[in-house]
Write a protein that holds these residues in place. Structure first.
Motif, PDB file in Angstrom:
ATOM      1  N   GLY A  70       7.572 -11.024  -7.691  1.00  0.00           N
ATOM      2  CA  GLY A  70       6.302 -11.128  -8.366  1.00  0.00           C
ATOM      3  C   GLY A  70       5.158 -10.449  -7.639  1.00  0.00           C
ATOM      4  O   GLY A  70       5.218 -10.177  -6.439  1.00  0.00           O
ATOM      5  N   ASP A  71       4.115 -10.173  -8.382  1.00  0.00           N
ATOM      6  CA  ASP A  71       2.885  -9.584  -7.860  1.00  0.00           C
ATOM      7  C   ASP A  71       2.252 -10.593  -6.903  1.00  0.00           C
ATOM      8  O   ASP A  71       1.877 -11.697  -7.300  1.00  0.00           O
ATOM      9  N   MET A  72       2.123 -10.216  -5.629  1.00  0.00           N
ATOM     10  CA  MET A  72       1.634 -11.156  -4.623  1.00  0.00           C
ATOM     11  C   MET A  72       0.164 -11.526  -4.827  1.00  0.00           C
ATOM     12  O   MET A  72      -0.347 -12.423  -4.141  1.00  0.00           O
ATOM     13  N   ARG A  73      -0.510 -10.901  -5.758  1.00  0.00           N
ATOM     14  CA  ARG A  73      -1.877 -11.298  -6.091  1.00  0.00           C
ATOM     15  C   ARG A  73      -1.890 -12.507  -7.015  1.00  0.00           C
ATOM     16  O   ARG A  73      -2.958 -13.082  -7.274  1.00  0.00           O
ATOM     17  N   MET A  74      -0.704 -12.901  -7.503  1.00  0.00           N
ATOM     18  CA  MET A  74      -0.581 -14.036  -8.416  1.00  0.00           C
ATOM     19  C   MET A  74       0.037 -15.224  -7.697  1.00  0.00           C
ATOM     20  O   MET A  74       1.002 -15.079  -6.942  1.00  0.00           O
ATOM     21  N   ALA A  75      -0.512 -16.409  -7.943  1.00  0.00           N
ATOM     22  CA  ALA A  75       0.015 -17.624  -7.335  1.00  0.00           C
ATOM     23  C   ALA A  75       1.467 -17.833  -7.764  1.00  0.00           C
ATOM     24  O   ALA A  75       1.832 -17.574  -8.913  1.00  0.00           O
ATOM     25  N   ASP A 103       8.513  -4.114  -6.012  1.00  0.00           N
ATOM     26  CA  ASP A 103       7.367  -4.678  -6.725  1.00  0.00           C
ATOM     27  C   ASP A 103       6.646  -3.509  -7.392  1.00  0.00           C
ATOM     28  O   ASP A 103       5.976  -2.712  -6.719  1.00  0.00           O
ATOM     29  N   PRO A 104       6.754  -3.358  -8.714  1.00  0.00           N
ATOM     30  CA  PRO A 104       6.196  -2.175  -9.378  1.00  0.00           C
ATOM     31  C   PRO A 104       4.678  -2.108  -9.333  1.00  0.00           C
ATOM     32  O   PRO A 104       4.097  -1.058  -9.628  1.00  0.00           O
ATOM     33  N   TYR A 105       4.013  -3.219  -8.971  1.00  0.00           N
ATOM     34  CA  TYR A 105       2.555  -3.229  -8.942  1.00  0.00           C
ATOM     35  C   TYR A 105       1.991  -2.702  -7.628  1.00  0.00           C
ATOM     36  O   TYR A 105       0.776  -2.646  -7.467  1.00  0.00           O
ATOM     37  N   ARG A 106       2.849  -2.296  -6.689  1.00  0.00           N
ATOM     38  CA  ARG A 106       2.354  -1.778  -5.405  1.00  0.00           C
ATOM     39  C   ARG A 106       2.186  -0.263  -5.418  1.00  0.00           C
ATOM     40  O   ARG A 106       1.783   0.329  -4.413  1.00  0.00           O
ATOM     41  N   GLY A 107       2.524   0.369  -6.530  1.00  0.00           N
ATOM     42  CA  GLY A 107       2.244   1.784  -6.685  1.00  0.00           C
ATOM     43  C   GLY A 107       2.842   2.648  -5.592  1.00  0.00           C
ATOM     44  O   GLY A 107       3.971   2.458  -5.164  1.00  0.00           O
ATOM     45  N   MET A 108       2.058   3.608  -5.116  1.00  0.00           N
ATOM     46  CA  MET A 108       2.548   4.559  -4.124  1.00  0.00           C
ATOM     47  C   MET A 108       2.929   3.874  -2.816  1.00  0.00           C
ATOM     48  O   MET A 108       3.870   4.292  -2.145  1.00  0.00           O
ATOM     49  N   GLN A 109       2.221   2.804  -2.453  1.00  0.00           N
ATOM     50  CA  GLN A 109       2.580   2.103  -1.223  1.00  0.00           C
ATOM     51  C   GLN A 109       3.979   1.500  -1.352  1.00  0.00           C
ATOM     52  O   GLN A 109       4.752   1.505  -0.386  1.00  0.00           O
ATOM     53  N   GLY A 110       4.306   1.004  -2.535  1.00  0.00           N
ATOM     54  CA  GLY A 110       5.643   0.476  -2.757  1.00  0.00           C
ATOM     55  C   GLY A 110       6.713   1.543  -2.596  1.00  0.00           C
ATOM     56  O   GLY A 110       7.798   1.275  -2.062  1.00  0.00           O
ATOM     57  N   VAL A 124      20.520  -0.247   2.450  1.00  0.00           N
ATOM     58  CA  VAL A 124      21.539   0.484   1.687  1.00  0.00           C
ATOM     59  C   VAL A 124      21.307   0.462   0.176  1.00  0.00           C
ATOM     60  O   VAL A 124      22.088   1.045  -0.581  1.00  0.00           O
ATOM     61  N   GLY A 125      20.248  -0.195  -0.283  1.00  0.00           N
ATOM     62  CA  GLY A 125      19.998  -0.252  -1.717  1.00  0.00           C
ATOM     63  C   GLY A 125      18.667  -0.924  -1.999  1.00  0.00           C
ATOM     64  O   GLY A 125      17.974  -1.396  -1.090  1.00  0.00           O
ATOM     65  N   ALA A 126      18.307  -0.956  -3.281  1.00  0.00           N
ATOM     66  CA  ALA A 126      17.087  -1.612  -3.740  1.00  0.00           C
ATOM     67  C   ALA A 126      17.449  -2.799  -4.615  1.00  0.00           C
ATOM     68  O   ALA A 126      18.564  -2.890  -5.146  1.00  0.00           O
ATOM     69  N   HIS A 127      16.496  -3.693  -4.776  1.00  0.00           N
ATOM     70  CA  HIS A 127      16.707  -4.923  -5.544  1.00  0.00           C
ATOM     71  C   HIS A 127      15.471  -5.195  -6.379  1.00  0.00           C
ATOM     72  O   HIS A 127      14.339  -5.030  -5.927  1.00  0.00           O
ATOM     73  N   LEU A 128      15.692  -5.636  -7.627  1.00  0.00           N
ATOM     74  CA  LEU A 128      14.587  -5.877  -8.557  1.00  0.00           C
ATOM     75  C   LEU A 128      14.828  -7.162  -9.347  1.00  0.00           C
ATOM     76  O   LEU A 128      15.927  -7.397  -9.850  1.00  0.00           O
ATOM     77  N   TYR A 129      13.767  -7.983  -9.459  1.00  0.00           N
ATOM     78  CA  TYR A 129      13.774  -9.167 -10.320  1.00  0.00           C
ATOM     79  C   TYR A 129      12.817  -8.912 -11.485  1.00  0.00           C
ATOM     80  O   TYR A 129      11.619  -9.218 -11.383  1.00  0.00           O
ATOM     81  N   PRO A 130      13.277  -8.354 -12.594  1.00  0.00           N
ATOM     82  CA  PRO A 130      12.357  -8.021 -13.690  1.00  0.00           C
ATOM     83  C   PRO A 130      11.553  -9.200 -14.214  1.00  0.00           C
ATOM     84  O   PRO A 130      10.370  -9.051 -14.552  1.00  0.00           O
ATOM     85  N   HIS A 131      12.171 -10.390 -14.269  1.00  0.00           N
ATOM     86  CA  HIS A 131      11.471 -11.531 -14.865  1.00  0.00           C
ATOM     87  C   HIS A 131      10.249 -11.946 -14.049  1.00  0.00           C
ATOM     88  O   HIS A 131       9.291 -12.478 -14.595  1.00  0.00           O
ATOM     89  N   TRP A 132      10.273 -11.721 -12.750  1.00  0.00           N
ATOM     90  CA  TRP A 132       9.121 -12.080 -11.930  1.00  0.00           C
ATOM     91  C   TRP A 132       7.895 -11.231 -12.274  1.00  0.00           C
ATOM     92  O   TRP A 132       6.756 -11.612 -11.963  1.00  0.00           O
ATOM     93  N   PHE A 133       8.116 -10.083 -12.891  1.00  0.00           N
ATOM     94  CA  PHE A 133       7.010  -9.192 -13.242  1.00  0.00           C
ATOM     95  C   PHE A 133       6.743  -9.173 -14.739  1.00  0.00           C
ATOM     96  O   PHE A 133       5.801  -8.508 -15.191  1.00  0.00           O
TER      97      PHE A 133
END
Length: 292
Positions: A70-75, A103-110, A124-133
């Motif tokens: 999730g977006d760390m700006r959100m509780a 975290d797709p909301y971190r833009g270029m820093q992400g 060795v890979g990336a991980h994504l939780y779509p529902h958190w976003f």
């Protein structure tokens, strides 16, 4: 049936007292009760104790997720820093490899973070939780990260199917229909996409995507193997034996229980070896490792 002694668990969450004390898991004790986590685990399991579990289960290597939930700006959002997971991997390089949360909301820093995780930390890979976003896997916000994974030559795994209520303060919608991987696989044919958590309640849809696309795989995790849908067992034991990889989603499923239940399945020897070890080594380009 002889146990595979150097299995690979592709979905493993650090769950020591450190992650709990820092509020990095993203779930509360109500969730622990819902998934029937033993009470003695509620305060975490140390890495030495977890490695002992790996040894008893015959797991040579676990992929540890530096989760971004999730977006760390959100509780209610949570993350485990990349460097924290890297410390576990450095301490036990023959047992652990890292996965970088997205975290797709971190833009270029992400994107810079992801590059750092792979090129500097050896993930060795990336991980994504779509529902958190709240964004389905085919949302445009993820596309720069898919492209970066292609550039880095790494696969990305993501939860497909429903999600539970991890924290009673913040319920999340189930946005990860497996069919959403269809367009992503078309747009990024060289990107290896892994749908983890077997796609329940849309497992048939997950199988259809893995059968259709050469670059889509299934992670067999988060559900005890004895409850896996029969169509998934048939798929991984026959025409889909190159497309399914073993995982637990620890601490949701205990690795000793998972391996024991898989041993009880009537799987072809070649299908068992691919499920438990060979497919993961190929997709994640892992070094060979063996349980001690």
């Amino acid at each position: 049936m002889a146990m595979i002694q150097d299995a690979v668990d592709i979905v493993c969450n650090p769950f020591t007292s450190q992650e709990l004390d820092k509020g990095q898991t993203g779930f509360d004790r109500t969730f622990m009760t819902q998934v029937r986590m033993p009470s003695e685990m509620h305060d975490g399991v140390s890495m030495p104790d977890y490695i002992d579990k790996m040894d008893r289960a015959g797991i040579g290597r676990s992929l540890l997720i530096a989760v971004r939930a999730g977006d760390m700006r959100m509780a209610g959002s949570a993350e485990i820093p990349y460097d924290q997971v890297a410390e576990y991997c450095r301490a036990h390089p023959d047992r652990f490899s890292g996965l970088a949360g997205v975290d797709p909301y971190r833009g270029m820093q992400g994107l810079r973070d992801l590059t750092y995780a792979v090129e500097e930390l050896g993930f060795v890979g990336a991980h994504l939780y779509p529902h958190w976003f709240g964004l389905a896997p085919d949302h445009a916000k993820y596309y720069p990260y898919y492209a970066k994974c292609c550039e880095l030559g790494i696969p990305i795994m993501m939860q497909v199917g429903q999600n539970l209520v991890y924290n009673r303060k913040r319920a999340l919608p189930s946005v990860g229909r497996p069919i959403c991987l269809d367009q992503v696989a078309i747009d990024f044919p060289e990107l290896k996409l892994i749908g983890i958590h077997i796609g329940v309640p849309w497992t048939d849809e997950m199988i259809a995507m893995a059968w259709k696309h050469e670059n889509i795989y299934i992670g067999g995790d988060a559900y005890a193997p004895k409850y896996w849908p029969p169509q998934l067992v048939h798929y991984m034991n026959s025409y889909g034996q190159d497309k399914v990889m073993f995982g637990t989603d620890w601490p949701v499923i205990d690795p000793e229980r998972a391996v024991k239940e898989l041993e009880a399945m009537e799987l072809r020897p070649e299908a068992r070896a691919k499920l438990m070890r060979d497919n993961a080594r190929k997709v994640f380009r892992l070094p060979e490792s063996e349980a001690k």
